[in-house]
Write a protein that holds these residues in place. Sequence first.
Motif, PDB file in Angstrom:
ATOM      1  N   VAL A  66      60.333 122.055  -1.995  1.00 26.14           N
ATOM      2  CA  VAL A  66      60.709 122.682  -0.671  1.00 26.14           C
ATOM      3  C   VAL A  66      60.455 121.892   0.673  1.00 26.14           C
ATOM      4  O   VAL A  66      61.341 122.439   1.515  1.00 26.14           O
ATOM      5  N   PRO A  67      59.834 120.565   0.795  1.00 25.14           N
ATOM      6  CA  PRO A  67      59.917 120.295   2.026  1.00 25.14           C
ATOM      7  C   PRO A  67      61.435 119.694   2.522  1.00 25.14           C
ATOM      8  O   PRO A  67      61.542 119.454   3.585  1.00 25.14           O
ATOM      9  N   THR A  68      62.182 119.522   1.567  1.00 25.45           N
ATOM     10  CA  THR A  68      63.585 119.150   1.892  1.00 25.45           C
ATOM     11  C   THR A  68      64.539 120.151   1.253  1.00 25.45           C
ATOM     12  O   THR A  68      65.798 119.819   1.176  1.00 25.45           O
ATOM     13  N   PHE A  69      64.114 121.309   1.336  1.00 27.69           N
ATOM     14  CA  PHE A  69      65.211 122.497   0.619  1.00 27.69           C
ATOM     15  C   PHE A  69      66.157 122.507   1.574  1.00 27.69           C
ATOM     16  O   PHE A  69      67.500 122.922   0.878  1.00 27.69           O
ATOM     17  N   HIS A  70      66.329 122.420   2.884  1.00 29.54           N
ATOM     18  CA  HIS A  70      67.482 122.819   3.312  1.00 29.54           C
ATOM     19  C   HIS A  70      68.191 121.549   3.937  1.00 29.54           C
ATOM     20  O   HIS A  70      69.082 121.622   4.778  1.00 29.54           O
ATOM     21  N   ALA A  71      67.911 120.260   3.177  1.00 30.86           N
ATOM     22  CA  ALA A  71      68.517 119.246   3.434  1.00 30.86           C
ATOM     23  C   ALA A  71      69.991 119.172   3.024  1.00 30.86           C
ATOM     24  O   ALA A  71      70.115 119.709   2.082  1.00 30.86           O
ATOM     25  N   THR A  72      70.809 118.453   3.861  1.00 28.11           N
ATOM     26  CA  THR A  72      72.359 118.618   3.407  1.00 28.11           C
ATOM     27  C   THR A  72      72.919 117.258   3.180  1.00 28.11           C
ATOM     28  O   THR A  72      74.150 116.883   2.713  1.00 28.11           O
ATOM     29  N   ASP A  73      72.113 116.174   3.669  1.00 25.67           N
ATOM     30  CA  ASP A  73      72.708 114.732   3.339  1.00 25.67           C
ATOM     31  C   ASP A  73      71.790 114.296   2.029  1.00 25.67           C
ATOM     32  O   ASP A  73      70.930 114.604   1.820  1.00 25.67           O
ATOM     33  N   PRO A  74      72.368 113.026   1.510  1.00 26.93           N
ATOM     34  CA  PRO A  74      72.009 112.551   0.371  1.00 26.93           C
ATOM     35  C   PRO A  74      70.360 112.187   0.809  1.00 26.93           C
ATOM     36  O   PRO A  74      70.090 111.721   1.800  1.00 26.93           O
ATOM     37  N   PRO A  75      69.259 112.091  -0.348  1.00 29.12           N
ATOM     38  CA  PRO A  75      67.979 111.649   0.012  1.00 29.12           C
ATOM     39  C   PRO A  75      68.171 110.287   0.730  1.00 29.12           C
ATOM     40  O   PRO A  75      68.527 109.167   0.105  1.00 29.12           O
ATOM     41  N   PRO A  76      67.228 110.004   1.850  1.00 29.33           N
ATOM     42  CA  PRO A  76      67.336 108.724   2.220  1.00 29.33           C
ATOM     43  C   PRO A  76      66.479 107.594   1.509  1.00 29.33           C
ATOM     44  O   PRO A  76      65.463 108.181   0.957  1.00 29.33           O
ATOM     45  N   LEU A  77      66.746 106.358   1.738  1.00 27.38           N
ATOM     46  CA  LEU A  77      65.787 105.462   0.976  1.00 27.38           C
ATOM     47  C   LEU A  77      65.287 104.325   1.696  1.00 27.38           C
ATOM     48  O   LEU A  77      65.019 103.320   1.470  1.00 27.38           O
ATOM     49  N   ASP A  78      64.828 104.829   3.126  1.00 27.21           N
ATOM     50  CA  ASP A  78      64.453 103.661   4.068  1.00 27.21           C
ATOM     51  C   ASP A  78      62.900 103.885   3.773  1.00 27.21           C
ATOM     52  O   ASP A  78      62.125 104.114   4.907  1.00 27.21           O
ATOM     53  N   LEU A  79      62.707 103.205   2.940  1.00 24.48           N
ATOM     54  CA  LEU A  79      61.149 103.022   2.546  1.00 24.48           C
ATOM     55  C   LEU A  79      60.481 101.602   3.142  1.00 24.48           C
ATOM     56  O   LEU A  79      61.443 100.687   2.987  1.00 24.48           O
ATOM     57  N   PRO A  80      59.483 101.589   3.798  1.00 26.29           N
ATOM     58  CA  PRO A  80      59.001 100.285   4.312  1.00 26.29           C
ATOM     59  C   PRO A  80      59.062  99.478   3.070  1.00 26.29           C
ATOM     60  O   PRO A  80      58.259  99.775   2.325  1.00 26.29           O
ATOM     61  N   GLY A  81      59.399  98.247   3.653  1.00 25.65           N
ATOM     62  CA  GLY A  81      59.351  97.139   2.449  1.00 25.65           C
ATOM     63  C   GLY A  81      60.053  97.072   1.180  1.00 25.65           C
ATOM     64  O   GLY A  81      60.082  96.426   0.323  1.00 25.65           O
ATOM     65  N   CYS A  82      60.881  98.152   1.264  1.00 24.97           N
ATOM     66  CA  CYS A  82      62.034  98.328   0.087  1.00 24.97           C
ATOM     67  C   CYS A  82      63.183  98.412   0.320  1.00 24.97           C
ATOM     68  O   CYS A  82      63.796  99.637   0.756  1.00 24.97           O
ATOM     69  N   GLU A  83      64.224  97.418   0.311  1.00 26.61           N
ATOM     70  CA  GLU A  83      65.534  97.466   0.293  1.00 26.61           C
ATOM     71  C   GLU A  83      66.195  97.660  -0.843  1.00 26.61           C
ATOM     72  O   GLU A  83      66.483  97.010  -1.718  1.00 26.61           O
ATOM     73  N   ILE A  84      66.575  99.087  -1.157  1.00 24.77           N
ATOM     74  CA  ILE A  84      67.146  99.486  -2.383  1.00 24.77           C
ATOM     75  C   ILE A  84      68.483 100.332  -2.302  1.00 24.77           C
ATOM     76  O   ILE A  84      68.749 100.924  -1.312  1.00 24.77           O
ATOM     77  N   ASN A  85      69.223 100.342  -3.351  1.00 20.80           N
ATOM     78  CA  ASN A  85      70.569 101.060  -3.167  1.00 20.80           C
ATOM     79  C   ASN A  85      70.372 102.294  -4.066  1.00 20.80           C
ATOM     80  O   ASN A  85      69.806 102.307  -5.061  1.00 20.80           O
ATOM     81  N   LEU A  86      70.853 103.390  -3.654  1.00 18.14           N
ATOM     82  CA  LEU A  86      70.697 104.750  -4.082  1.00 18.14           C
ATOM     83  C   LEU A  86      71.169 104.845  -5.542  1.00 18.14           C
ATOM     84  O   LEU A  86      70.642 105.439  -6.742  1.00 18.14           O
ATOM     85  N   ALA A  87      72.275 104.006  -5.592  1.00 19.90           N
ATOM     86  CA  ALA A  87      73.029 104.051  -7.172  1.00 19.90           C
ATOM     87  C   ALA A  87      72.063 103.299  -8.121  1.00 19.90           C
ATOM     88  O   ALA A  87      72.482 103.225  -9.440  1.00 19.90           O
ATOM     89  N   GLN A  88      71.033 102.532  -7.694  1.00 23.25           N
ATOM     90  CA  GLN A  88      70.312 101.892  -8.659  1.00 23.25           C
ATOM     91  C   GLN A  88      68.789 102.699  -8.895  1.00 23.25           C
ATOM     92  O   GLN A  88      68.317 102.361  -9.953  1.00 23.25           O
TER      93      GLN A  88
END
Length: 291
Positions: A66-88
């Motif tokens: 429910v916190p992101t229930f109305h989101a329309t963009d793909p989930p972000p992965l801008d996590l501190p200290g973590c440079e990762i690709n959504l496809a991984q």
Amino acid sequence: MPIDPSVAIGAELGSTTFSWSESDVLLYHLAIGAGSREGDNLSPDALRWTLDGPSLQVLPSFGVVVPTFHATDPPPLDLPGCEINLAQVVHGSQSVEVAGPLPTSGTATVTTTLTDVWDKGKAAVIWQEGVARADSGEELWRTRSSIFVRGEGGFGGERGSSEAVAVPDRDPDLQTSYAVTPQQALLYRLCGDRNPLHADPDFAKRAGFPAPILHGLCSYGIVLRELTSGLLGGDATAVRGFTARFAGVVFPGETIQVSGWHEDGRVVASATIAGGERDGSPVLADCVLSV
């Protein structure tokens, strides 16, 4: 370096205030297969998931989405200290604990923290914890989840622990199945997870899958709903928490078989694919439903 545990662990991801309505609850329940069996449109037990009004109840797994229930963009992965690709990334595990029955509508604020980063050699496991509170400060529910990031291990971090949940060596108290519809992932993505892995065939192929896969949290909700209906008389208010590890993928059109056992004051369960070329393939493992 792509992952730096010294930056990631303990980092706060901020707070988000959100609201939900009965319509959101109904959509979520429909997206995890409620009301799909013959006769469900006339059954008072089934309509507790799918008809607004005083009998409507909320499956605790709703608190995860429910916190992101109305989101329309793909989930972000801008996590501190973590440079990762959504496809991984694939979902590793999920748990939710509720302080009491979830209201059919309301407003809450969730605060999320990165709690652990594990180095599994060929992959990294990143853990988050979120706490949702009402405006009064009262805790409503708490979630803990992990993501599995392929190709990002080997950074010298802690390997982490793993505790398997053994199922009893006897026939299950419940064995049931749910036929995943061809459009299930397309419906579930309207609950706020627009990751193209679950909808775009070309993206799925680039990620190493022959076709889009069902959201792990959709399988999670399906299994919890089946266990609640089959072993708890369909009473969502009896559920205090649900934990599961995502052990394999589901393709829309496949059938999920759910097995559950009453054991030591809780329910332990597993979920596998039933039928077809992937018969017996794992879906969810280490499932524990707290009551």
